[in-house]
Design a protein around this motif. Structure first.
Motif, PDB file in Angstrom:
ATOM      1  N   ALA A   1      66.453  80.864  27.928  1.00 49.28           N
ATOM      2  CA  ALA A   1      66.826  79.568  27.347  1.00 49.28           C
ATOM      3  C   ALA A   1      66.930  78.531  28.456  1.00 49.28           C
ATOM      4  N   ALA A   2      66.763  77.286  28.068  1.00 48.83           N
ATOM      5  CA  ALA A   2      66.955  76.162  28.977  1.00 48.83           C
ATOM      6  C   ALA A   2      67.865  75.158  28.272  1.00 48.83           C
ATOM      7  N   ILE A   3      68.749  74.581  29.032  1.00 48.54           N
ATOM      8  CA  ILE A   3      69.701  73.651  28.440  1.00 48.54           C
ATOM      9  C   ILE A   3      69.116  72.246  28.438  1.00 48.54           C
ATOM     10  N   HIS A   4      69.019  71.689  27.261  1.00 53.85           N
ATOM     11  CA  HIS A   4      68.607  70.296  27.095  1.00 53.85           C
ATOM     12  C   HIS A   4      69.261  69.813  25.810  1.00 53.85           C
ATOM     13  N   PHE A   5      70.277  68.974  25.955  1.00 46.23           N
ATOM     14  CA  PHE A   5      71.105  68.624  24.815  1.00 46.23           C
ATOM     15  C   PHE A   5      70.456  67.611  23.877  1.00 46.23           C
ATOM     16  N   ALA A   6      69.565  66.777  24.381  1.00 41.14           N
ATOM     17  CA  ALA A   6      68.995  65.709  23.551  1.00 41.14           C
ATOM     18  C   ALA A   6      68.101  66.270  22.448  1.00 41.14           C
ATOM     19  N   ASP A   7      67.184  67.171  22.833  1.00 39.92           N
ATOM     20  CA  ASP A   7      66.264  67.726  21.839  1.00 39.92           C
ATOM     21  C   ASP A   7      65.849  69.132  22.275  1.00 39.92           C
ATOM     22  N   PRO A   8      66.712  70.134  22.093  1.00 35.46           N
ATOM     23  CA  PRO A   8      66.417  71.487  22.600  1.00 35.46           C
ATOM     24  C   PRO A   8      65.211  72.130  21.934  1.00 35.46           C
ATOM     25  N   MET A   9      64.869  71.744  20.733  1.00 36.20           N
ATOM     26  CA  MET A   9      63.708  72.341  20.069  1.00 36.20           C
ATOM     27  C   MET A   9      62.384  71.823  20.636  1.00 36.20           C
ATOM     28  N   ALA A  10      62.444  70.786  21.458  1.00 34.35           N
ATOM     29  CA  ALA A  10      61.224  70.255  22.078  1.00 34.35           C
ATOM     30  C   ALA A  10      60.945  70.907  23.436  1.00 34.35           C
ATOM     31  N   ASN A  11      61.833  71.766  23.882  1.00 35.60           N
ATOM     32  CA  ASN A  11      61.610  72.459  25.159  1.00 35.60           C
ATOM     33  C   ASN A  11      60.375  73.357  25.064  1.00 35.60           C
ATOM     34  N   ARG A  12      59.701  73.490  26.192  1.00 33.64           N
ATOM     35  CA  ARG A  12      58.562  74.402  26.298  1.00 33.64           C
ATOM     36  C   ARG A  12      58.876  75.372  27.430  1.00 33.64           C
ATOM     37  N   TYR A  13      58.282  76.539  27.337  1.00 37.38           N
ATOM     38  CA  TYR A  13      58.539  77.586  28.328  1.00 37.38           C
ATOM     39  C   TYR A  13      57.214  78.204  28.772  1.00 37.38           C
ATOM     40  N   ALA A  14      57.221  78.681  30.010  1.00 38.82           N
ATOM     41  CA  ALA A  14      56.089  79.445  30.536  1.00 38.82           C
ATOM     42  C   ALA A  14      56.683  80.636  31.284  1.00 38.82           C
ATOM     43  N   TYR A  15      56.137  81.810  31.030  1.00 41.01           N
ATOM     44  CA  TYR A  15      56.655  83.013  31.677  1.00 41.01           C
ATOM     45  C   TYR A  15      55.505  83.932  32.033  1.00 41.01           C
TER      46      TYR A  15
ATOM     47  N   VAL B   1      52.212  82.649  30.379  1.00 44.48           N
ATOM     48  CA  VAL B   1      52.191  82.619  28.913  1.00 44.48           C
ATOM     49  C   VAL B   1      53.093  81.469  28.492  1.00 44.48           C
ATOM     50  N   GLU B   2      52.528  80.524  27.743  1.00 42.87           N
ATOM     51  CA  GLU B   2      53.320  79.376  27.304  1.00 42.87           C
ATOM     52  C   GLU B   2      53.805  79.579  25.884  1.00 42.87           C
ATOM     53  N   THR B   3      55.030  79.101  25.638  1.00 42.59           N
ATOM     54  CA  THR B   3      55.622  79.215  24.316  1.00 42.59           C
ATOM     55  C   THR B   3      56.549  78.033  24.072  1.00 42.59           C
ATOM     56  N   ASP B   4      57.009  77.913  22.839  1.00 43.07           N
ATOM     57  CA  ASP B   4      57.923  76.825  22.507  1.00 43.07           C
ATOM     58  C   ASP B   4      59.335  77.365  22.286  1.00 43.07           C
ATOM     59  N   ALA B   5      60.223  76.496  21.834  1.00 43.82           N
ATOM     60  CA  ALA B   5      61.631  76.866  21.673  1.00 43.82           C
ATOM     61  C   ALA B   5      61.851  77.853  20.526  1.00 43.82           C
ATOM     62  N   LYS B   6      60.861  78.036  19.660  1.00 44.04           N
ATOM     63  CA  LYS B   6      61.009  78.975  18.544  1.00 44.04           C
ATOM     64  C   LYS B   6      60.830  80.426  18.998  1.00 44.04           C
ATOM     65  N   LYS B   7      60.123  80.611  20.077  1.00 43.69           N
ATOM     66  CA  LYS B   7      59.887  81.976  20.593  1.00 43.69           C
ATOM     67  C   LYS B   7      60.298  82.012  22.057  1.00 43.69           C
ATOM     68  N   ARG B   8      61.597  82.201  22.285  1.00 41.94           N
ATOM     69  CA  ARG B   8      62.158  82.182  23.638  1.00 41.94           C
ATOM     70  C   ARG B   8      62.389  83.599  24.152  1.00 41.94           C
ATOM     71  N   PHE B   9      61.408  84.450  23.981  1.00 38.44           N
ATOM     72  CA  PHE B   9      61.545  85.828  24.457  1.00 38.44           C
ATOM     73  C   PHE B   9      60.171  86.391  24.781  1.00 38.44           C
TER      74      PHE B   9
ATOM     75  N   VAL C   1      60.204  82.758  34.749  1.00 37.30           N
ATOM     76  CA  VAL C   1      60.188  81.850  33.603  1.00 37.30           C
ATOM     77  C   VAL C   1      60.520  80.448  34.102  1.00 37.30           C
ATOM     78  N   LYS C   2      59.822  79.476  33.540  1.00 39.44           N
ATOM     79  CA  LYS C   2      60.118  78.078  33.848  1.00 39.44           C
ATOM     80  C   LYS C   2      60.108  77.309  32.531  1.00 39.44           C
ATOM     81  N   ALA C   3      60.744  76.158  32.540  1.00 36.58           N
ATOM     82  CA  ALA C   3      60.900  75.400  31.303  1.00 36.58           C
ATOM     83  C   ALA C   3      60.576  73.936  31.531  1.00 36.58           C
ATOM     84  N   SER C   4      60.252  73.255  30.433  1.00 32.80           N
ATOM     85  CA  SER C   4      60.052  71.803  30.477  1.00 32.80           C
ATOM     86  C   SER C   4      60.850  71.184  29.342  1.00 32.80           C
TER      87      SER C   4
END
Length: 151
Positions: free
Chosen positions: A25-39, A49-57, A72-75
């Motif tokens: 997970a990455a903390i972003h209070f304004a719009d956490p569902m807009a976070n993107r992840y790469a792992y 592998v890039e994914t969105d906030a719906k699949k954080r695993f 893992v890194k996040a945007s």
């Protein structure tokens, strides 16, 4: 193993743990569902592998024994990436029969068994030679006594 390991930097799993999941997970209070992840799991995956906030695993199955590094890194919603990200070292221990010491022990036992068989066969041949020598001596004495009787 389940539960948070946010401060853990290394985890050791048995070869029996054939399926495991890493949740992030990455903390972003304004719009956490807009976070993107790469792992990626270094030592297993070459590409991120890039994914969105719906699949954080990330789930992995049947990994070979060895050491891996999960990165893992996040945007955020503005597509600004945290390039440093987070890492987790994962060590998967091999089964006993795949360890070096077990293989060396098996090799020593195999060589010992081969040597014991060799010694057993050598003793058998020596005993056969001894028995044959006695048989020849006995037959020779018998023939000599028959010859003496006939003369």
């Amino acid at each position: 193993m389940s539960g948070p390991i946010q401060d853990t930097q290394e985890v050791s799993l048995s070869y029996r743990d054939s399926v495991f999941t890493v949740e992030f997970a990455a903390i972003h209070f304004a719009d956490p569902m807009a976070n993107r992840y790469a792992y990626r799991l270094e030592g297993f995956e070459d590409k991120w592998v890039e994914t969105d906030a719906k699949k954080r695993f990330a789930t992995y199955t049947n990994l070979d024994p060895g050491d891996y590094v999960f990165r893992v890194k996040a945007s955020n919603k503005n597509d600004i990436w945290n390039e440093q990200g987070a890492t987790l070292t994962i060590r998967i221990t091999p089964p006993v029969w795949k360890t070096l010491w077990f293989r060396l022990l098996a090799l020593i036992l195999l060589l010992g068994l081969a040597y014991a068989i060799y010694l057993y066969r050598v003793r058998q041949l020596i005993q056969q030679r001894f028995d044959l020598k006695n048989e020849v001596e006995n037959r020779t004495k018998e023939l000599k006594s028959q010859k003496a009787y006939l003369e």
